[in-house]
Design an enzyme around this catalytic site. Structure first.
Site, short mmCIF file in Angstrom:
data_model
loop_
_atom_site.label_atom_id
_atom_site.label_comp_id
_atom_site.label_asym_id
_atom_site.label_seq_id
_atom_site.Cartn_x
_atom_site.Cartn_y
_atom_site.Cartn_z
CB SER A 145 8.07 -0.27 -4.91
OG SER A 145 8.74 -1.30 -4.18
CE1 TYR A 158 4.72 -4.14 -6.53
CE2 TYR A 158 7.07 -3.87 -6.13
CZ TYR A 158 5.75 -3.63 -5.77
OH TYR A 158 5.47 -2.87 -4.67
N1 LIG Z 1 3.48 -3.80 1.30
C1 LIG Z 1 4.67 -3.34 0.94
O1 LIG Z 1 5.68 -3.64 1.57
C2 LIG Z 1 4.80 -2.44 -0.26
C3 LIG Z 1 6.06 -1.91 -0.54
C4 LIG Z 1 6.20 -1.05 -1.62
C5 LIG Z 1 5.11 -0.73 -2.40
N2 LIG Z 1 3.89 -1.28 -2.11
C6 LIG Z 1 2.76 -0.90 -2.95
O2 LIG Z 1 1.71 -0.41 -2.16
C7 LIG Z 1 0.46 -0.63 -2.80
C8 LIG Z 1 -0.47 -1.33 -1.82
O3 LIG Z 1 0.14 -2.55 -1.43
P1 LIG Z 1 -0.37 -3.40 -0.18
O4 LIG Z 1 0.83 -4.04 0.38
O5 LIG Z 1 -1.27 -2.59 0.67
O6 LIG Z 1 -1.20 -4.54 -0.96
P2 LIG Z 1 -2.53 -5.34 -0.58
O7 LIG Z 1 -2.66 -5.51 0.88
O8 LIG Z 1 -2.50 -6.56 -1.43
O9 LIG Z 1 -3.70 -4.36 -1.08
C9 LIG Z 1 -3.87 -4.10 -2.44
C10 LIG Z 1 -5.13 -3.30 -2.64
O10 LIG Z 1 -5.27 -3.03 -4.04
C11 LIG Z 1 -6.56 -3.47 -4.47
N3 LIG Z 1 -6.43 -3.84 -5.87
C12 LIG Z 1 -5.57 -4.72 -6.44
N4 LIG Z 1 -5.74 -4.75 -7.77
C13 LIG Z 1 -6.72 -3.85 -8.05
C14 LIG Z 1 -7.33 -3.41 -9.25
N5 LIG Z 1 -6.99 -3.93 -10.44
N6 LIG Z 1 -8.30 -2.47 -9.18
C15 LIG Z 1 -8.65 -1.94 -7.99
N7 LIG Z 1 -8.10 -2.31 -6.83
C16 LIG Z 1 -7.14 -3.26 -6.86
C17 LIG Z 1 -6.92 -4.59 -3.50
O11 LIG Z 1 -8.33 -4.80 -3.38
P3 LIG Z 1 -9.11 -5.89 -4.29
O12 LIG Z 1 -8.28 -7.15 -4.26
O13 LIG Z 1 -10.45 -6.03 -3.67
O14 LIG Z 1 -9.19 -5.29 -5.64
C18 LIG Z 1 -6.39 -4.00 -2.20
O15 LIG Z 1 -7.28 -3.05 -1.68
C19 LIG Z 1 0.78 -1.46 -4.05
O16 LIG Z 1 0.87 -0.60 -5.17
C20 LIG Z 1 2.13 -2.04 -3.72
O17 LIG Z 1 2.86 -2.37 -4.87
C21 LIG Z 1 3.71 -2.14 -1.06
#
Ligand SMILES: NC(=O)c1ccc[n+]([C@@H]2O[C@H](COP(=O)([O-])OP(=O)(O)OC[C@H]3O[C@@H](n4cnc5c(N)ncnc54)[C@H](OP(=O)(O)O)[C@@H]3O)[C@@H](O)[C@H]2O)c1
Length: 254
Positions: A145, A158
């Site tokens: 991130s 985080y």
């Molecule tokens: N969006 C951004 O701007 C951004 C920026 C930098 C980094 N990131 C990183 O990118 C990654 C994805 O983020 P996103 O924005 O796509 O989030 P999101 O839309 O909330 O999706 C998160 C995914 O992770 C799964 N998940 C969460 N906890 C889990 C667990 N303990 N075991 C298995 N699956 C789990 C969720 O499914 P379930 O709830 O069904 O388990 C979902 O599929 C994360 O690591 C986040 O920190 C995101």
């Protein structure tokens, strides 16, 4: 399509792939020929996500487990070995967010954040590496991130977890390189996903992201797909231990 980016016959496990960035990266890998194994906790949502990819004619399956459950994660990689005989690409992407002032952070929440982003990535990588070392090739990609490069208030667990993940990326790259395995991180800026729902609903915050980012907008999840394909494919064969920032230029401007 150039064979440089082609992923035919590659088996990929993408954690946190039922929606958001994980689904987008899985879709991009699948569109380039990989068979993708989607992970998430909610089995029903995951089956639907895998169904969407299969409807597009791609190779996909669902494998529901909680990445913070050590036994379930070890079993999952073992199951992949039994069913597919190999694992070529692992994307450690699952994770959750928690935003409160420092004095309101509970020990349990801090540990939950470390477990979901960092410990889980360490464990799944260790299990995947056992297969990849035997294959003498493999690709591990961690979702880092931009918040681990430029800090913000309230998201202490985080930022600690993602900073650890950037470090783990480098230590694993240093050790696994001689085995033909590359380990890199994709470092996203602000993407419009469910994790950022509260921020997207906040007009002031949304406006700040637009002003702060040279490209002048939030990113859409599909805009992370190319980075994942690059690092997973022969196009990225000599890229190792790298943090590939995909943030519209946010982190290179003051
Ligand atoms: N969006 C951004 O701007 C951004 C920026 C930098 C980094 N990131 C990183 O990118 C990654 C994805 O983020 P996103 O924005 O796509 O989030 P999101 O839309 O909330 O999706 C998160 C995914 O992770 C799964 N998940 C969460 N906890 C889990 C667990 N303990 N075991 C298995 N699956 C789990 C969720 O499914 P379930 O709830 O069904 O388990 C979902 O599929 C994360 O690591 C986040 O920190 C995101």
């Amino acid at each position: 399509m150039s064979s440089l980016f082609w992923l035919e016959n590659r088996i990929a496990l993408v954690s946190g792939a039922s929606r958001g960035l994980g689904f987008a990266m899985a879709e991009a890998l699948a569109a380039h020929g990989a068979h993708v194994i989607l992970n998430g906790r909610n089995a029903a949502t995951l089956e639907k996500a895998a169904g969407r990819l299969k409807d597009m004619g791609y190779g996909a399956e669902a494998l529901a487990f909680d990445v913070t459950d050590a036994a379930a994660a070890v079993d999952a990689v073992e199951r992949i070995r039994e069913v597919h005989g190999r694992l070529d690409i692992l994307i450690n992407n699952a994770g959750v967010q928690h935003r409160v002032p420092l004095t309101e952070w509970q020990d349990g929440d801090f540990e939950r954040l470390l477990a979901s982003h960092l410990t889980s990535s360490f464990r799944l990588s260790r299990e995947a590496a056992k297969l990849m070392i035997a294959q003498k090739r493999g690709r591990i990609i961690n979702t880092g991130s931009v918040a681990a490069i430029l800090a913000r208030p309230t998201i202490h667990g985080y930022i600690a977890a993602k900073t650890g993940l950037h470090g783990l990326t480098r230590s694993m790259a240093a050790e696994l390189g001689p085995q033909g395995i590359t380990v890199n991180a994709i470092v996203p800026g602000y993407f419009a996903t469910e994790m950022n729902e509260a921020l997207l609903a906040d007009k002031d915050f949304t406006g700040w992201v637009e002003k702060r980012t040279p490209l002048g907008r939030w990113a859409q999840p599909h805009e992370l797909g190319g980075a994942a394909v690059f690092l997973a494919s022969d196009a990225g064969s000599y890229v190792n231990g790298h943090l590939l920032v995909v943030d519209g230029g946010m982190s290179i401007t003051l």
